[in-house]
Motif scaffolding. Structure first.
Motif, short mmCIF file in Angstrom:
data_model
loop_
_atom_site.label_atom_id
_atom_site.label_comp_id
_atom_site.label_asym_id
_atom_site.label_seq_id
_atom_site.Cartn_x
_atom_site.Cartn_y
_atom_site.Cartn_z
N LEU A 1 41.86 63.16 44.73
CA LEU A 1 41.82 61.74 44.40
C LEU A 1 42.70 61.45 43.19
O LEU A 1 42.81 62.25 42.27
CB LEU A 1 40.39 61.29 44.10
CG LEU A 1 39.37 61.47 45.22
CD1 LEU A 1 37.98 61.07 44.73
CD2 LEU A 1 39.76 60.62 46.42
N LYS B 1 38.44 53.03 41.19
CA LYS B 1 37.91 52.18 42.25
C LYS B 1 36.47 52.57 42.58
O LYS B 1 35.61 51.71 42.80
CB LYS B 1 38.80 52.29 43.49
CG LYS B 1 38.52 51.22 44.54
CD LYS B 1 39.59 51.24 45.63
CE LYS B 1 39.38 50.11 46.62
NZ LYS B 1 40.43 50.11 47.68
N ALA B 2 36.20 53.89 42.61
CA ALA B 2 34.84 54.36 42.88
C ALA B 2 33.90 53.89 41.78
O ALA B 2 32.75 53.50 42.03
CB ALA B 2 34.82 55.89 42.99
N GLN C 1 31.89 57.19 50.17
CA GLN C 1 32.92 57.39 51.18
C GLN C 1 34.29 57.65 50.55
O GLN C 1 35.04 58.52 50.99
CB GLN C 1 32.99 56.17 52.10
CG GLN C 1 34.03 56.31 53.23
CD GLN C 1 34.03 55.10 54.15
OE1 GLN C 1 33.20 54.24 54.03
NE2 GLN C 1 34.99 55.05 55.06
N LEU C 2 34.59 56.89 49.49
CA LEU C 2 35.87 57.08 48.81
C LEU C 2 35.94 58.45 48.17
O LEU C 2 36.98 59.14 48.24
CB LEU C 2 36.05 55.99 47.75
CG LEU C 2 37.32 56.06 46.89
CD1 LEU C 2 38.58 56.00 47.76
CD2 LEU C 2 37.35 54.92 45.87
N LYS D 1 30.22 52.78 49.77
CA LYS D 1 31.68 52.72 49.64
C LYS D 1 32.18 53.73 48.62
O LYS D 1 33.20 54.39 48.83
CB LYS D 1 32.11 51.31 49.24
CG LYS D 1 31.96 50.26 50.33
CD LYS D 1 32.43 48.90 49.84
CE LYS D 1 32.30 47.84 50.93
NZ LYS D 1 32.74 46.50 50.44
N GLU E 1 41.97 55.93 42.22
CA GLU E 1 40.88 56.00 43.20
C GLU E 1 39.55 56.27 42.52
O GLU E 1 38.51 55.75 42.93
CB GLU E 1 41.19 57.07 44.24
CG GLU E 1 42.32 56.66 45.19
CD GLU E 1 42.80 57.80 46.07
OE1 GLU E 1 43.27 57.52 47.19
OE2 GLU E 1 42.72 58.97 45.65
N GLY F 1 38.46 59.91 50.45
CA GLY F 1 39.69 59.35 49.87
C GLY F 1 40.04 58.01 50.48
O GLY F 1 41.08 57.43 50.16
N LYS F 2 39.17 57.50 51.33
CA LYS F 2 39.43 56.21 51.99
C LYS F 2 38.15 55.38 51.95
O LYS F 2 37.05 55.90 51.82
CB LYS F 2 39.87 56.40 53.44
CG LYS F 2 41.16 57.21 53.60
CD LYS F 2 41.50 57.41 55.06
CE LYS F 2 42.77 58.24 55.23
NZ LYS F 2 43.11 58.46 56.66
N VAL F 3 38.34 54.05 52.11
CA VAL F 3 37.19 53.14 52.16
C VAL F 3 37.17 52.44 53.51
O VAL F 3 38.20 51.93 53.93
CB VAL F 3 37.26 52.10 51.03
CG1 VAL F 3 36.08 51.14 51.13
CG2 VAL F 3 37.27 52.77 49.68
#
Length: 303
Positions: free
Chosen positions: A260, A267-268, A296-297, A293, A264, A301-303
Motif C-alpha cells: 500500500l 484513505k483507510a 477491504q482497502l 471499506k 492509501e 488495495g482496492k475499495v
C-alpha cells in the motif's frame, strides 16, 4: 448539494454560526477555507449538542454536505489534512498581518475589526487539526482582544491605541469576542469588502511585509507577529520515519502481501475516522460500512 440547502441553525448551536458565516463568505473566494470552517463548526457542534433531534439532524446534514463537497473538489488541501492545515494557517496569518499592520499604522475602521475578528476565528478553525503552537495561540488571543477593543472604541467614539496597550494589558473590560456578532458587526461588513480582489483589503502575499515594529519601552502582552508561514509538504508527501535506539523503524509487512502507498493508508484512516464519527451518532450501519471499506482497502488495495 448547495450550502443554501442546509437547514436553519438550531438555537443550541448558535456558537458555531460565526464559522458557518465565514464559510459562506469564502464559498467562491477560497473553497478550502469554507470547507474547513464548516468542518470545524461540525466538530464543535458535536461537542455542544449531538443528542437533541434538531441538532442531530442539522449535524448529520452538515456531515453529508461536507462529504459531497470533498468528493466534488479535487483540491489536495481538502483531501490531505497536512496540506489543508498549512493552507488555513497561511491564510489566517495573512489576514492577521494585514489587520496588525493597519492597526499599528493607526488606520481604524470596521474592516480592521473584521480582519482581526476573522483571523481569530480562523485560528480557532486550526484546532480542527490538533493543538495550536504557542505562537498561533498567542496570535489567536491577540486577534480576538484587538477585534473587541477596536470595536468598542469605535462604538464609543474613542480613538484606539495602536498595537499593544502601553500598560501591557489586553483587557477588553468585559467585551467578549463572541459578542461582536451581537452588535451587528458581521451584518454591517459585507463579505465583498473582506478580503477580496480589491487592493485595500486583500491580504498581501506572505513575505511582502516586514514584521511590525514595537517601541522598546512598550511591553508586548502577546506575540503579535506571526512566524513564517507554514509550507505545504512537497509531493509525494512522505511520513517521517521514527528512530529508535539509532535504528530506523521499518513497518511490518502487510499480512496479505499487498503493498500500500502512503496515500492509501491515509484513505483507510479516513474510512476509520468516518466510522468513528458515525458511532458518535450511534449510526452502526454507517460505521460498519466505513470499517468494511477500510478493511477491504488494507487487505486488497482496492475499495
Amino acid at each position: 448539494m448547495a450550502a443554501s440547502n442546509l437547514p436553519a441553525l438550531p438555537a443550541n448551536l448558535k456558537a458555531i454560526q460565526h464559522y458557518m458565516k465565514t464559510a459562506i463568505e469564502h464559498e467562491k473566494r477560497d473553497p478550502v477555507i469554507a470547507y474547513y470552517c464548516r468542518a470545524y463548526a461540525m466538530q464543535r457542534g458535536m461537542q455542544i449538542d449531538k443528542k437533541s433531534p434538531e441538532c442531530r439532524q442539522y449535524l448529520m446534514t452538515l456531515m453529508d454536505f461536507l462529504e459531497k463537497v470533498k468528493s466534488s473538489l479535487q483540491d489536495e488541501a481538502i483531501h490531505n489534512e497536512l496540506v489543508g492545515q498549512a493552507h488555513v494557517e497561511n491564510y489566517a496569518l495573512k489576514v492577521f498581518l494585514f489587520a496588525d499592520n493597519e492597526d499599528r499604522a493607526g488606520r481604524f475602521n470596521k474592516n480592521v475589526v473584521k480582519s482581526f475578528y476573522t483571523a481569530g476565528m480562523l485560528f480557532d478553525v486550526l484546532t480542527y487539526f490538533g493543538e495550536l503552537s504557542e505562537d498561533i495561540e498567542n496570535n489567536r488571543k491577540y486577534a480576538k482582544w484587538k477585534a473587541a477593543y477596536i470595536h468598542k472604541c469605535l462604538k464609543n467614539g474613542e480613538t484606539p491605541i495602536p498595537g499593544p496597550l502601553p500598560d501591557g494589558e489586553t483587557s477588553d473590560e468585559g467585551i467578549g469576542f463572541d459578542g461582536l456578532n451581537d452588535t451587528g458587526l458581521s451584518a454591517n461588513v459585507p463579505s465583498s469588502q473582506f478580503p477580496n480582489d480589491t487592493n485595500t483589503l486583500n491580504p498581501p502575499p506572505a513575505g511582502t511585509h516586514a514584521p511590525p515594529t514595537t517601541p522598546q519601552d512598550t511591553p508586548v502582552p502577546y506575540r503579535a507577529v506571526p512566524q513564517q508561514p507554514v509550507q505545504p509538504p512537497q509531493q509525494p508527501a512522505q511520513p517521517p520515519v521514527p528512530v529508535v535506539a539509532s535504528t530506523s523503524w521499518i513497518p511490518p509487512p502487510n499480512p496479505t502481501g499487498v503493498s500500500l502507498t502512503p496515500q492509501e493508508y491515509q484513505k483507510a484512516m479516513k474510512f476509520c475516522k468516518h466510522a468513528s464519527s458515525a458511532l458518535q451518532y450511534e449510526d452502526s450501519q454507517t460505521a460498519i460500512t466505513n470499517l468494511q471499506k477500510a478493511l477491504q482497502l488494507l487487505t486488497t488495495g482496492k475499495v
